[in-house]
Write a protein that holds these residues in place. Structure first.
Motif, PDB file in Angstrom:
ATOM      1  N   ALA A 215       6.228   0.518  -5.372  1.00  0.00           N
ATOM      2  CA  ALA A 215       5.800   1.247  -4.177  1.00  0.00           C
ATOM      3  C   ALA A 215       4.939   0.378  -3.274  1.00  0.00           C
ATOM      4  O   ALA A 215       5.045   0.430  -2.042  1.00  0.00           O
ATOM      5  N   VAL A 216       4.080  -0.445  -3.883  1.00  0.00           N
ATOM      6  CA  VAL A 216       3.248  -1.356  -3.096  1.00  0.00           C
ATOM      7  C   VAL A 216       4.113  -2.396  -2.401  1.00  0.00           C
ATOM      8  O   VAL A 216       3.919  -2.703  -1.211  1.00  0.00           O
ATOM      9  N   ASP A 217       5.093  -2.938  -3.106  1.00  0.00           N
ATOM     10  CA  ASP A 217       5.988  -3.935  -2.513  1.00  0.00           C
ATOM     11  C   ASP A 217       6.781  -3.364  -1.348  1.00  0.00           C
ATOM     12  O   ASP A 217       7.169  -4.099  -0.426  1.00  0.00           O
ATOM     13  N   GLU A 218       7.022  -2.070  -1.381  1.00  0.00           N
ATOM     14  CA  GLU A 218       7.758  -1.418  -0.304  1.00  0.00           C
ATOM     15  C   GLU A 218       6.868  -1.035   0.875  1.00  0.00           C
ATOM     16  O   GLU A 218       7.310  -0.377   1.812  1.00  0.00           O
ATOM     17  N   GLY A 219       5.603  -1.431   0.831  1.00  0.00           N
ATOM     18  CA  GLY A 219       4.694  -1.181   1.952  1.00  0.00           C
ATOM     19  C   GLY A 219       3.863   0.065   1.829  1.00  0.00           C
ATOM     20  O   GLY A 219       3.325   0.565   2.826  1.00  0.00           O
ATOM     21  N   GLY A 220       3.693   0.557   0.600  1.00  0.00           N
ATOM     22  CA  GLY A 220       2.947   1.792   0.418  1.00  0.00           C
ATOM     23  C   GLY A 220       1.499   1.727   0.838  1.00  0.00           C
ATOM     24  O   GLY A 220       0.888   2.762   1.124  1.00  0.00           O
ATOM     25  N   LEU A 221       0.920   0.522   0.873  1.00  0.00           N
ATOM     26  CA  LEU A 221      -0.485   0.381   1.256  1.00  0.00           C
ATOM     27  C   LEU A 221      -0.663  -0.331   2.596  1.00  0.00           C
ATOM     28  O   LEU A 221      -1.763  -0.776   2.924  1.00  0.00           O
ATOM     29  N   ALA A 222       0.393  -0.420   3.365  1.00  0.00           N
ATOM     30  CA  ALA A 222       0.330  -1.157   4.642  1.00  0.00           C
ATOM     31  C   ALA A 222      -0.701  -0.578   5.597  1.00  0.00           C
ATOM     32  O   ALA A 222      -1.347  -1.313   6.349  1.00  0.00           O
ATOM     33  N   THR A 223      -0.901   0.732   5.563  1.00  0.00           N
ATOM     34  CA  THR A 223      -1.811   1.353   6.526  1.00  0.00           C
ATOM     35  C   THR A 223      -3.283   1.160   6.184  1.00  0.00           C
ATOM     36  O   THR A 223      -4.150   1.396   7.030  1.00  0.00           O
ATOM     37  N   VAL A 224      -3.583   0.746   4.937  1.00  0.00           N
ATOM     38  CA  VAL A 224      -4.991   0.547   4.586  1.00  0.00           C
ATOM     39  C   VAL A 224      -5.370  -0.929   4.565  1.00  0.00           C
ATOM     40  O   VAL A 224      -6.556  -1.268   4.638  1.00  0.00           O
TER      41      VAL A 224
END
Length: 357
Positions: A41-50
């Motif tokens: 999920a992180v690799d898919e950009g799950g934390l891009a907004t933070v």
């Protein structure tokens, strides 16, 4: 729990698997898969907004109870010394939260008022928010697309969810603080290896979870931690043992345990001199004190060994312990050791349930 379960032996592989009708061994062995799903999920950009160019003033972990709360305590204890910002564990959003802060809400209930209120307050005040909970219902409505979401992709009961919360916390901290780099794939591999070491097909003397279950079976048990991180793990494990095996286990700081052993518990369970002349046929079974399992990180082991030297029924439990057959080297950081020990203790609780211990 049926009487048939009580006749099982820990080395009876077929019997254990047959008794595990609820699939608890498989659920306990999914820790690595949970971490790997979080990494995906992180690799898919799950934390891009933070993720951003500036580090936050504070990272706040809000969790009401259970494994989520334990994970927050472990992360704060192990990473506060190296993080560039304070890590605060709270049951609700603090009144001073603002645009400079990052809030992680963690739990298994999207309708938990504490999580919903904390997320809504943080969003309203401009803080960066990470949701480590099912993203639905009131929690989804409260954030309305203004939060980074790392909801569980693999469902697991709360007894087995600690590794997922740890993975989310490590990933979120890495996203906002370059000093906190973590390889979740390596963590997942280690947890898979630990589950394999504890599989039902391995005998007690090479199986650390079975060895722990054997030590705890039929005894009063105290889980002890000498620091905030291992104490949080002890409390988590005590809850898991109660929920899975129906075994009431105390969790306490090592200093408190040592005082009890040297001044209180030893007298309660009889005078050592009297034990020399004890005759079980005439006097009945000799009362035994509790077995103490002192949870130890690699950096703490030498000190704890020195403090507990000479005390009966005090066992050190660290990542390197493999039943009675030997040890493996410790290479992981503190949070990896805690996650590994958590898997071991969870699987020990399952074995105790299956054999009726």
């Amino acid at each position: 729990m049926s009487a048939a379960h009580a006749t099982l032996d820990l080395d009876d592989t077929e019997g254990l698997l047959e008794a595990d009708r609820d699939g608890l061994l498989r659920a306990a062995a999914m820790a690595g898969a949970q971490v790997r799903a979080t990494a995906a999920a992180v690799d898919e950009g799950g934390l891009a907004t933070v993720a951003g160019d500036h580090r936050p003033r504070t990272v706040i972990w809000v969790a009401g109870r259970g494994a989520a709360e334990s994970a927050g305590a472990m992360l704060a204890a192990t990473l506060s010394g190296v993080a560039g910002e304070p890590i605060v564990v709270a049951s609700e959003s603090p009144p001073w939260i603002g645009p400079l802060d990052v809030l992680v809400v963690a739990g298994d209930d999207a309708g938990d008022p504490a999580l919903v209120t904390a997320a809504a307050t943080a969003v309203r005040r401009g803080a960066r928010v990470v949701v480590a909970a099912p993203y639905e219902g009131p929690l989804r409505d409260a954030t309305a697309g203004r939060a980074a979401v790392l909801e569980p992709r693999l469902w697991a009961p709360d007894e087995f969810a600690l590794s997922r919360y740890l993975a989310v916390g490590l990933a979120a901290l890495q996203a906002v603080d370059p000093a906190l780099q973590t390889d979740l794939s390596t963590l997942a591999d280690e947890l898979d290896a630990e589950a394999l070491r504890n599989s039902a097909s391995r005998e007690v003397f090479t199986n650390p979870a079975k060895a722990l279950a054997e030590r705890m079976s039929g005894r009063q048990v105290v889980l002890a931690g000498d620091g905030a991180a291992t104490l949080a793990l002890a409390r988590h494990a005590a809850a898991v043992l109660l929920r899975l095996a129906g075994k009431a286990v105390a969790a306490a700081g090592l200093s408190d345990v040592l005082v009890a052993l040297r001044t209180g518990v030893t007298t309660q369970f009889g005078d050592p001199v009297d034990a020399l002349f004890h005759d079980e046929e005439l006097d009945g079974p000799l009362a035994r004190g509790p077995r103490v399992l002192a949870l130890a990180l690699d950096t703490e082991r030498a000190v704890i060994a020195a403090r507990t030297g000479g005390l009966d029924d005090v066992d050190l439990v660290g990542v390197e312990d493999i039943g009675e057959a030997g040890a493996v080297p410790v290479t992981g950081r503190a949070e990896q050791q805690l996650a590994t020990l958590a898997v071991r203790l969870q699987m020990a609780a399952v074995y105790l349930r299956l054999v009726g211990g």
